[in-house]
Design a protein around this motif. Structure first.
Motif, mmCIF file in Angstrom:
data_model
loop_
_atom_site.group_PDB
_atom_site.id
_atom_site.type_symbol
_atom_site.label_atom_id
_atom_site.label_comp_id
_atom_site.label_asym_id
_atom_site.label_seq_id
_atom_site.Cartn_x
_atom_site.Cartn_y
_atom_site.Cartn_z
ATOM 1 N N LEU A 1 -32.529 -0.042 124.528
ATOM 2 C CA LEU A 1 -32.725 1.204 123.783
ATOM 3 C C LEU A 1 -31.626 1.400 122.751
ATOM 4 N N GLU A 2 -30.400 1.100 123.117
ATOM 5 C CA GLU A 2 -29.287 1.220 122.163
ATOM 6 C C GLU A 2 -29.487 0.302 120.963
ATOM 7 N N ARG A 3 -29.925 -0.947 121.200
ATOM 8 C CA ARG A 3 -30.199 -1.875 120.102
ATOM 9 C C ARG A 3 -31.324 -1.352 119.214
ATOM 10 N N LEU A 4 -32.344 -0.797 119.832
ATOM 11 C CA LEU A 4 -33.466 -0.243 119.076
ATOM 12 C C LEU A 4 -33.002 0.911 118.197
ATOM 13 N N ARG A 5 -32.211 1.810 118.758
ATOM 14 C CA ARG A 5 -31.683 2.949 117.978
ATOM 15 C C ARG A 5 -30.808 2.459 116.816
ATOM 16 N N THR A 6 -30.016 1.438 117.053
ATOM 17 C CA THR A 6 -29.175 0.869 115.996
ATOM 18 C C THR A 6 -30.042 0.294 114.889
ATOM 19 N N ASN A 7 -31.081 -0.452 115.264
ATOM 20 C CA ASN A 7 -31.985 -1.018 114.259
ATOM 21 C C ASN A 7 -32.700 0.066 113.472
ATOM 22 N N ILE A 8 -33.115 1.120 114.118
ATOM 23 C CA ILE A 8 -33.766 2.239 113.424
ATOM 24 C C ILE A 8 -32.796 2.849 112.414
ATOM 25 N N PHE A 9 -31.563 3.058 112.840
ATOM 26 C CA PHE A 9 -30.542 3.617 111.949
ATOM 27 C C PHE A 9 -30.332 2.714 110.730
ATOM 28 N N LEU A 10 -30.207 1.415 110.985
ATOM 29 C CA LEU A 10 -29.980 0.471 109.887
ATOM 30 C C LEU A 10 -31.157 0.428 108.924
ATOM 31 N N ILE A 11 -32.370 0.455 109.454
ATOM 32 C CA ILE A 11 -33.555 0.426 108.596
ATOM 33 C C ILE A 11 -33.646 1.697 107.767
ATOM 34 N N LYS A 12 -33.377 2.847 108.378
ATOM 35 C CA LYS A 12 -33.437 4.119 107.652
ATOM 36 C C LYS A 12 -32.423 4.170 106.520
ATOM 37 N N ASN A 13 -31.305 3.510 106.692
ATOM 38 C CA ASN A 13 -30.237 3.559 105.687
ATOM 39 C C ASN A 13 -30.266 2.362 104.754
ATOM 40 N N GLY A 14 -31.331 1.600 104.796
ATOM 41 C CA GLY A 14 -31.510 0.501 103.876
ATOM 42 C C GLY A 14 -30.566 -0.673 104.091
ATOM 43 N N GLU A 15 -29.921 -0.718 105.180
ATOM 44 C CA GLU A 15 -28.961 -1.782 105.448
ATOM 45 C C GLU A 15 -29.583 -2.963 106.185
ATOM 46 N N TYR A 16 -30.817 -2.819 106.547
ATOM 47 C CA TYR A 16 -31.446 -3.841 107.379
ATOM 48 C C TYR A 16 -32.893 -3.962 106.963
ATOM 49 N N LEU A 17 -33.278 -5.144 106.568
ATOM 50 C CA LEU A 17 -34.673 -5.332 106.165
ATOM 51 C C LEU A 17 -35.389 -6.193 107.185
ATOM 52 N N ILE A 18 -36.621 -5.826 107.440
ATOM 53 C CA ILE A 18 -37.407 -6.588 108.401
ATOM 54 C C ILE A 18 -37.928 -7.850 107.763
#
Length: 117
Positions: A100-117
């Protein structure tokens, strides 16, 4: 003695569940009328039902519960079995919390444009 329908109401279990428990050896009626095939249970069998429900709630399978009841396991053995289940559940909970912590981190990164799928 209680007919199966009355015992079902007292125990909170369906008649089908009582039949199933009978078939797998968890709880057999005290008496089966040879003429009517009615099944009768005693009030003290509610203790067994409560034990079954507690063990199910602890995560034991019906097979494990059946073995425990058939072997008339000592409380010490049941406690060990429950402690093992508690340890297993604790490990699973820890793994899921990390997931769950990893999922929340990925959501945060995606929302802030720092992580692309």
């Amino acid at each position: 003695m209680f007919k199966i329908g009355d015992f079902s109401k007292l125990s909170g279990l369906s008649i089908n569940t009582l039949y199933h428990y009978e078939n797998i050896g968890i709880l057999e009626p005290r008496f089966i009328d040879g003429n009517t095939n009615y099944r009768y249970y005693e009030a003290d069998q509610l203790v067994t039902i409560n034990k079954v429900l507690a063990l199910k709630d602890a995560g034991l399978s019906l097979s494990e519960i059946s073995s425990t009841l058939i072997e008339d396991s000592l409380n010490k053995e049941i406690i060990t079995m429950l402690e093992d289940k508690a340890d297993s559940l604790e490990k699973s909970l820890e793994l899921e919390t990390n997931r769950l912590e990893r999922l929340r981190t990925n959501i945060f990164l995606i929302k802030n444009g720092e992580y692309l799928i």
